[in-house]
Design an enzyme around this catalytic site. Structure first.
Site, PDB file in Angstrom:
ATOM      1  CD  GLU A  96      -2.969  -1.081   2.394  1.00 34.05           C
ATOM      2  OE1 GLU A  96      -4.112  -1.416   1.840  1.00 34.05           O
ATOM      3  OE2 GLU A  96      -2.552  -0.853   3.304  1.00 34.05           O
ATOM      4  CB  CYS A 109       2.797   7.738   2.977  1.00 32.38           C
ATOM      5  SG  CYS A 109       3.297   6.520   4.278  1.00 32.38           S
ATOM      6  CB  CYS A 116       6.891  -4.229   9.006  1.00 28.28           C
ATOM      7  SG  CYS A 116       8.192  -3.620   9.984  1.00 28.28           S
ATOM      8  CB  CYS A 120       5.840  -1.580  16.512  1.00 26.51           C
ATOM      9  SG  CYS A 120       7.438  -1.151  16.041  1.00 26.51           S
ATOM     10  CB  CYS A 123       2.513  -1.009  14.171  1.00 25.11           C
ATOM     11  SG  CYS A 123       2.685  -1.116  12.075  1.00 25.11           S
ATOM     12  CG  HIS A 222       7.107   4.739  19.350  1.00 25.42           C
ATOM     13  ND1 HIS A 222       6.502   5.786  18.603  1.00 25.42           N
ATOM     14  CD2 HIS A 222       7.414   3.959  18.483  1.00 25.42           C
ATOM     15  CE1 HIS A 222       6.639   5.665  17.433  1.00 25.42           C
ATOM     16  NE2 HIS A 222       7.249   4.257  17.177  1.00 25.42           N
ATOM     17  CB  CYS A 339       0.521   6.182  11.332  1.00 27.60           C
ATOM     18  SG  CYS A 339       1.126   7.986  10.936  1.00 27.60           S
TER      19      CYS A 339
HETATM   20  N1  SAH Z   1       9.089   0.977  10.227  1.00 23.74           N
HETATM   21  C1  SAH Z   1       9.315   2.471  10.261  1.00 23.74           C
HETATM   22  C2  SAH Z   1       8.351   3.377   9.195  1.00 23.74           C
HETATM   23  C3  SAH Z   1       6.751   2.849   8.938  1.00 23.74           C
HETATM   24  S1  SAH Z   1       5.828   3.236  10.367  1.00 23.74           S
HETATM   25  C4  SAH Z   1       9.192   3.229  11.639  1.00 23.74           C
HETATM   26  O1  SAH Z   1       8.717   2.394  12.430  1.00 23.74           O
HETATM   27  O2  SAH Z   1       9.505   4.229  12.030  1.00 23.74           O
HETATM   28  C5  SAH Z   1       5.391   5.093  10.450  1.00 23.74           C
HETATM   29  C6  SAH Z   1       5.148   5.542  11.685  1.00 23.74           C
HETATM   30  O3  SAH Z   1       4.032   5.221  12.115  1.00 23.74           O
HETATM   31  C7  SAH Z   1       6.021   4.754  12.717  1.00 23.74           C
HETATM   32  O4  SAH Z   1       6.534   6.098  13.801  1.00 23.74           O
HETATM   33  C8  SAH Z   1       5.185   3.994  13.635  1.00 23.74           C
HETATM   34  O5  SAH Z   1       5.641   3.724  14.900  1.00 23.74           O
HETATM   35  C9  SAH Z   1       3.747   4.706  13.535  1.00 23.74           C
HETATM   36  N2  SAH Z   1       2.893   3.863  13.706  1.00 23.74           N
HETATM   37  C10 SAH Z   1       2.608   2.430  13.639  1.00 23.74           C
HETATM   38  N3  SAH Z   1       1.442   2.120  13.947  1.00 23.74           N
HETATM   39  C11 SAH Z   1       0.678   3.245  14.410  1.00 23.74           C
HETATM   40  C12 SAH Z   1      -0.614   3.289  15.133  1.00 23.74           C
HETATM   41  N4  SAH Z   1      -1.329   2.358  15.074  1.00 23.74           N
HETATM   42  N5  SAH Z   1      -1.014   4.455  15.176  1.00 23.74           N
HETATM   43  C13 SAH Z   1      -0.175   5.575  14.972  1.00 23.74           C
HETATM   44  N6  SAH Z   1       1.125   5.456  14.549  1.00 23.74           N
HETATM   45  C14 SAH Z   1       1.528   4.194  14.206  1.00 23.74           C
END
Ligand code: SAH
Length: 359
Positions: A96, A109, A116, A120, A123, A222, A339
């Site tokens: 996506e 984006c 991935c 996290c 996510c 975070h 995000c």
């Molecule tokens: N892997 C990279 C880039 C992709 S995620 C990274 O971790 O930076 C891009 C951003 O979206 C990251 O800061 C991630 O922590 C955030 N993100 C992931 N899941 C999210 C969610 N459910 N709500 C808000 N931000 C989120």
């Protein structure tokens, strides 16, 4: 070439490599500039339409090279103008990409992996596990597709590597993609318009610090302590908060530039005033700006978004400590483009297992 080998994909080649490939076939290398102009600047991928190349060269390109472009299989538009594209790659895998029409700048984006491995805790992409790395041509291919679909070949836009995947976990392809995007005969993108977002894979971050093409850096922090961050970003158990900050302090920054620290706010987990104070202390002496991202909640994500009051309070503590702070507006939530919401259900795999391999 064996009869089974796929023709070489022209969009996997940086310009010097394309020059060499042309020369190896008895043509002049400088035609690579014209080809880059057609493919990236103008958006023409049918070689028969590249009218400033000789018939002979066009025939050679058609016979010996392919130009593969991801196909749009679905396109959703949010009430706020954000658009999400589901793109199919040559092997049938999907990723996506999201267009965010923020005023004044436009942002693409872009994904760097199918899925991935970082897992996290908040996510959705992390739930998929890693399916595979994208190639440089597939990373740039998303930009080509969005630029065409949105009629933006002649419009300046920004790129954030914040789609699916961890860019520093696919280091070589990501850097190659940045070089192709920066090529003066192609998109000619200034690296200042590109932001690489990472959980902070330390050796890769140190390597990035020495790259000639340097994107803006965003660190997904975070949490201010290892105890908290370890629960949210599993890789923190390998590369801790203090090590990441130490590398950030040494990171070569142009004058007036800052590293962005992303901080997903989770109610009752990392959103207390004392967390903000710890964060401020941690970032003292770092050329930083903090981007607070209130959680985009989703079924299956075991956290909640803090109240607006809690978000304001957190931001105020940081500002009172002289930090530059912004709160990210959630865009495209109605089409699950925000995000952390990018996921392709059919590609799902076990993330936890894969991360165990990395650590
Ligand atoms: N892997 C990279 C880039 C992709 S995620 C990274 O971790 O930076 C891009 C951003 O979206 C990251 O800061 C991630 O922590 C955030 N993100 C992931 N899941 C999210 C969610 N459910 N709500 C808000 N931000 C989120």
């Amino acid at each position: 070439m064996s009869s089974q080998a796929l023709p070489e994909d022209l969009v996997e080649l940086e310009r010097p490599a394309l020059e060499a490939a042309l020369e190896a076939r008895g043509h002049r290398g400088f035609h690579a500039r014209q080809i880059f102009g057609w493919v990236y600047r103008i958006g023409v991928t049918d070689v028969s339409s590249m009218t400033d190349l000789s018939r002979e060269l066009r025939a050679l390109l058609a016979a010996e090279f392919a130009i593969r472009t991801p196909a749009i299989v679905q396109r959703d538009k949010s009430v706020d103008g954000t658009e999400k594209f589901l793109l199919k790659l040559v092997d049938g895998r999907t990723v996506e990409s999201v267009f965010i029409p923020d005023t004044p700048s436009m942002t693409f984006c872009i994904s760097t992996q199918v899925g991935c491995a970082m897992a996290c805790a908040f996510c959705l992409t992390g739930r998929m596990g890693l399916v595979r790395n994208l190639t440089a041509g597939e990373i740039v291919g998303q930009v080509r597709v969005l630029a065409d679909a949105l009629h933006m070949r002649d419009v300046h836009f920004n790129i954030v590597l914040m789609g699916m995947g961890e860019p520093l976990h696919n280091y070589d392809a990501t850097m190659k993609a940045l070089r192709i995007l920066a090529d003066e005969h192609g998109f000619n993108m200034s690296p200042r318009r590109i932001t690489l977002s990472t959980v902070g894979i330390l050796p890769a971050l140190e390597k990035l610090a020495r790259e000639p093409i340097m994107p803006n850096l965003a660190i997904s922090l975070h949490a201010p302590t290892d105890a908290q961050r370890g629960d949210l970003v599993p890789l923190n158990r390998k590369y801790g908060v203090n090590d990441i900050i130490a590398v950030c302090k040494r990171f070569p920054l142009k004058r007036r530039h800052r590293i962005t620290f992303e901080y997903v706010l989770l109610a009752g987990v990392n959103d207390r005033p004392e967390d903000a104070r710890r964060l401020a202390k941690l970032l003292a002496g770092v050329k930083s700006k903090v981007n607070l991202i209130p959680l985009n909640a989703a079924p299956g994500i075991p956290f909640e978004r803090p109240s607006d009051d809690a978000i304001d309070r957190f931001a105020r503590v940081l500002a009172d400590h002289d930090l530059v702070v912004s709160v990210r507006k959630s865009r495209g939530r109605d089409i699950r483009a925000a995000c952390g919401q990018l996921i392709v259900e059919s590609e799902r795999k076990s993330a936890a297992q894969q991360l165990a391999v990395m650590m």
